[in-house]
Motif scaffolding. Structure first.
Motif, PDB file in Angstrom:
ATOM      1  N   ASP A 199      28.940  20.304  54.674  1.00 40.01           N
ATOM      2  CA  ASP A 199      28.960  21.362  53.664  1.00 40.01           C
ATOM      3  C   ASP A 199      30.346  21.996  53.487  1.00 40.01           C
ATOM      4  N   ALA A 200      31.053  22.270  54.586  1.00 39.66           N
ATOM      5  CA  ALA A 200      32.363  22.929  54.470  1.00 39.66           C
ATOM      6  C   ALA A 200      33.486  21.929  54.198  1.00 39.66           C
TER       7      ALA A 200
ATOM      8  N   LYS B 133      37.635  27.227  51.471  1.00 36.10           N
ATOM      9  CA  LYS B 133      36.248  26.739  51.468  1.00 36.10           C
ATOM     10  C   LYS B 133      35.690  26.726  52.888  1.00 36.10           C
TER      11      LYS B 133
ATOM     12  N   SER C 186      32.737  29.285  54.764  1.00 34.10           N
ATOM     13  CA  SER C 186      31.522  28.778  55.419  1.00 34.10           C
ATOM     14  C   SER C 186      31.192  29.558  56.682  1.00 34.10           C
TER      15      SER C 186
END
Length: 132
Positions: A24-25, A95, A99
């Protein structure tokens, strides 16, 4: 004769938390997710790159003593997991920071010429990201 990297292994204590960081990150794709004998390992990789990163639990395939020792090193943050490259370090840094990952070093020009940053993954592994 050519030798290339096929796979590397990163010990993680919680595969789901690791996916939150690496998938995701960082934006890596999941290539395999396997559970066997009470353990789980997840293979991820960068899109377009033929290198697998296996996120595996310390006790999977090891004795209790070996798994305990590895888990102890992981949880202390004693292991460097990997150095990744990004074509936009500042955007990648923001980003990953968003997270919730632990920031160790913001983007910095290093004395050896690289510009990079550093985080800890959810297991405590050191992860650096360098400007490509």
């Amino acid at each position: 004769m050519a030798v290339t990297i096929s796979a590397m292994f990163i010990a993680v204590h919680d595969p789901d938390a690791a996916l939150g960081f690496y998938r995701d990150a960082l934006g890596l794709e999941v290539r395999n997710d396997v559970a066997s004998d009470g353990f789980r390992w997840v293979t991820v990789g960068a899109p377009g790159q033929d290198v697998d990163i296996v996120l595996s639990q310390p006790h999977g395939g090891r004795s209790q003593a070996e798994g305990d020792a590895l888990l102890s090193l992981v949880m202390q943050g004693s292991l460097q997991a990997a150095i990744f490259r990004s074509d936009d370090l500042d955007t990648t840094f923001e980003k990953v920071r968003a997270s919730g990952a632990e920031v160790l070093e913001e983007p910095t020009s290093q004395p050896w010429g690289a510009r990079d940053c550093a985080f800890r993954d959810p297991s405590g592994n050191l992860v650096r990201i360098a400007q490509a």
